[in-house]
Each structure stands twice: as C-alpha cells, then as structure tokens.
Motif scaffolding. Structure first.
Motif, PDB file in Angstrom:
ATOM      1  N   LEU A  45       0.832  -1.201   0.000  1.00 57.11           N
ATOM      2  CA  LEU A  45       0.000   0.000   0.000  1.00 57.11           C
ATOM      3  C   LEU A  45       0.866   1.250   0.000  1.00 57.11           C
ATOM      4  CD1 LEU A  45      -2.717   1.470   0.214  1.00 57.11           C
ATOM      5  CD2 LEU A  45      -2.585   1.191   2.704  1.00 57.11           C
ATOM      6  N   GLU A  48       2.484   2.354  -3.266  1.00 58.05           N
ATOM      7  CA  GLU A  48       1.633   3.047  -4.232  1.00 58.05           C
ATOM      8  C   GLU A  48       1.846   4.556  -4.187  1.00 58.05           C
ATOM      9  OE1 GLU A  48      -0.861   1.635  -6.520  1.00 58.05           O
ATOM     10  OE2 GLU A  48       0.635   0.088  -6.086  1.00 58.05           O
ATOM     11  N   GLU A  50       4.871   6.093  -3.764  1.00 58.98           N
ATOM     12  CA  GLU A  50       6.269   6.403  -4.077  1.00 58.98           C
ATOM     13  C   GLU A  50       7.123   6.550  -2.820  1.00 58.98           C
ATOM     14  OE1 GLU A  50       6.278   9.773  -6.666  1.00 58.98           O
ATOM     15  OE2 GLU A  50       5.201   8.736  -8.272  1.00 58.98           O
ATOM     16  N   VAL A  67       7.190  -6.179  -3.710  1.00 62.09           N
ATOM     17  CA  VAL A  67       7.301  -4.859  -4.326  1.00 62.09           C
ATOM     18  C   VAL A  67       8.766  -4.440  -4.261  1.00 62.09           C
ATOM     19  CG1 VAL A  67       4.943  -4.129  -3.797  1.00 62.09           C
ATOM     20  CG2 VAL A  67       6.765  -3.690  -2.145  1.00 62.09           C
ATOM     21  N   TYR A 168      -8.756   2.527   0.474  1.00 70.11           N
ATOM     22  CA  TYR A 168      -8.086   2.424  -0.823  1.00 70.11           C
ATOM     23  C   TYR A 168      -8.806   1.416  -1.723  1.00 70.11           C
ATOM     24  CZ  TYR A 168      -4.379   1.968  -4.297  1.00 70.11           C
ATOM     25  OH  TYR A 168      -3.670   1.959  -5.482  1.00 70.11           O
ATOM     26  N   ASN A 172     -10.458   2.175  -5.388  1.00 65.64           N
ATOM     27  CA  ASN A 172      -9.469   1.891  -6.430  1.00 65.64           C
ATOM     28  C   ASN A 172      -9.499   0.473  -6.989  1.00 65.64           C
ATOM     29  OD1 ASN A 172      -7.553   4.422  -6.476  1.00 65.64           O
ATOM     30  ND2 ASN A 172      -7.926   3.970  -4.308  1.00 65.64           N
ATOM     31  N   TYR A 186      -1.081  -6.249  -2.106  1.00 71.87           N
ATOM     32  CA  TYR A 186      -0.561  -7.007  -3.247  1.00 71.87           C
ATOM     33  C   TYR A 186      -1.546  -8.090  -3.688  1.00 71.87           C
ATOM     34  CZ  TYR A 186       2.526 -10.220  -5.815  1.00 71.87           C
ATOM     35  OH  TYR A 186       3.082 -11.060  -6.756  1.00 71.87           O
ATOM     36  N   GLN A 189      -4.666  -6.613  -5.280  1.00 78.34           N
ATOM     37  CA  GLN A 189      -4.402  -6.165  -6.646  1.00 78.34           C
ATOM     38  C   GLN A 189      -4.476  -7.338  -7.619  1.00 78.34           C
ATOM     39  OE1 GLN A 189      -0.597  -4.358  -5.736  1.00 78.34           O
ATOM     40  NE2 GLN A 189      -1.405  -2.298  -6.045  1.00 78.34           N
TER      41      GLN A 189
END
Length: 287
Positions: A45, A48, A50, A67, A168, A172, A186, A189
């Motif tokens: 999370l 996402e 940066e 990630v 989120y 999203n 992850y 997603q």
C-alpha cells in the motif's frame, strides 16, 4: 539528506493531513517468535505512494520482495547512524524494539536514539512514516511523563493501516478477497486483475494457479525473483525456502498451498527463466 519537497506528498493527500510525520498502526508487528509473520503486509500500500526507501529489521528480508524498494536494515542505522538515510522514509519498528524490551541471544533492540534523530534531522515537509504496533509509541528515556507518547512532541498524524487499506480498496480496486483473508494490498491487486479476466479470485491459492492466470498477471513476478536472486537456496530446500520467503508478506493461511504451486511451476520450467517465459506466453496463447 534530500531537500524539502514544496508540494504536498501523495501519501499526505490520501490520508488527508498536512503533517509529514505519520505513525501507521499495524498490530501485526507486535507478534514475536513463531507468531511473527506478515510484518511487511503494509508495504505494498505504501509503495503506491512512491515511498521507496524502507528501514526494517534485517530478519524481515526473507529472500522475496513482492514490491521493489531500497532497504536499509535497522541494525545498520544503529551501527552507522542516520546521516546517509534518504527521505521519504518508511520505518518499521515495534514498541518492544523501540524500547529495548525485545531481545534475542545476540541483540537488544533499542532504537529510541535512532527514531529521535530521524525526527529531528529529517527535511521539512518530506514524509517520515513510522509503522508500529501501537498508536501511542513511547520512548521512556526521553518522555518521562506517564501516559505521554513522544509523538506529542512533534506534529504528527496517527492512522490505522486496516482503515486506510479498506478506503483504498473501496475507491481503487474491485477485489474478491475479504479483508479477513489478508490485509496485504498485493494480493487484492492480483484478485482484481484476475477478476477482470473472469477468473476465480476469491482465495489466495486460486490467485497462484499458474495453469489459468493471464501472462500479464503480477503473480509471475515472484517466480522470476526466485530464479534470479535465490536459485541456490531454492534448489537446496525449495519447499521450506519459499514458505519462509512468503512469511514476511502473508498472514497465517494457505502459504503451503501457494508455495507448492510456485514450486510446481519452477520444477516444470526447470528453474530456467527462458523456459518460464515460454510457458508464460506461448502456453497462455494456446489456451
């Protein structure tokens, strides 16, 4: 250290705060011994937004990264100081590690000085996100007043990981996985990705059915990582190795089933990247 960022960072906008110091509560970090697992479940999370520089105990780095991030071991911060730390920074540390209550045969984990120095030396306006197991972390050496947390000394926003993840997902992703199954973005997603391809996506083992998943699924990524970075250990005792590699990312659940499916595919392609490419793309085209 990096220069100040004059724009509001993405993570601050999502949380709805102007504070650059954020404490994220995840009770999973409180677990120790055989119960310790999924310590990095919050990282997908945060990635996402940066936040790519991450400090955490070296033991969390189990040989698989779901990630990409630049790791700084907490042990290195204690030994070498914080002068070369880059911000924005995500810092994983439990309350027991912070105060030195957690010990093993070789180490006493006491990071009070490190956290305090990071708070004082960090660039203005650049995120420092402390992931811990409590919303009121304490530093007994510095905060003497009973009932007070050191975050009372700094402008700080406290957030709960589960609440942020739920928000989120609501705006999203269309994931079929319930939060009770996993709080790791992850896997949600992947579930949303597979659901869009009209595949079963309601359980974690289903997400790792390499005979069915599309070629652009993120689930292929860990196989390449294991082939490139960890092949010697995998070949030596790959079942145990993959289970251990998943440990920092998954809550208690079907890790053995996931490991078995990864192993089956690695054996099918004989641990060779070119063979994996061939299966991933040509096999899928023939389905």
């Amino acid at each position: 250290m990096d220069p100040p960022n004059t724009e509001t960072p993405a993570i601050a906008e999502f949380i709805g705060t102007r504070d650059s110091f954020v404490v994220m509560r995840d009770p999973q970090l409180a677990k120790t011994g055989t119960q310790a697992r999924a310590q990095l479940r919050t990282l997908p999370l945060l990635a996402e937004f940066e936040l790519g520089t991450v400090a955490h105990p070296g033991i969390y780095d189990n040989g698989l990264r779901l990630v990409e991030y630049d790791m700084v071991a907490n042990e290195s911060l204690r030994e070498n100081g914080v002068d070369n730390v880059e911000f924005p920074l995500v810092h994983y540390i439990s309350q027991e590690m912070l105060t030195g209550e957690l010990q093993d045969e070789e180490h006493t984990f006491d990071d009070q000085d490190i956290v305090r120095q990071l708070l004082r030396d960090r660039p203005s306006g650049v995120p420092y996100l402390l992931v811990t197991d409590t919303s009121t972390p304490t530093m007994p050496r510095y905060t003497k007043k009973p009932g007070k947390s050191f975050i009372d000394e700094f402008e700080c926003t406290v957030v709960d990981h589960k609440a942020l993840l739920k928000r989120y997902l609501q705006y999203n992703l269309d994931s079929d996985l319930p939060l009770s199954t996993t709080q790791n973005l992850y896997f949600h997603q992947i579930s949303a990705h597979h659901k869009a391809a009209e595949l079963n996506a309601g359980s974690i083992p289903e997400l790792f059915d390499y005979t069915q998943i599309p070629a652009d699924s993120p689930v292929w990524g860990p196989l390449y990582y294991l082939i490139r970075e960890d092949v010697d250990n995998v070949l030596e005792d790959y079942s145990e190795r993959i289970r251990e590699a998943l440990r920092s990312w998954t809550e208690r659940g079907p890790t053995q089933q996931v490991a078995n499916r990864m192993i089956d595919m690695l054996e099918l392609v004989e641990f060779e990247e070119e063979r994996l490419d061939d299966y991933r793309y040509r096999h899928q085209e023939n389905e």
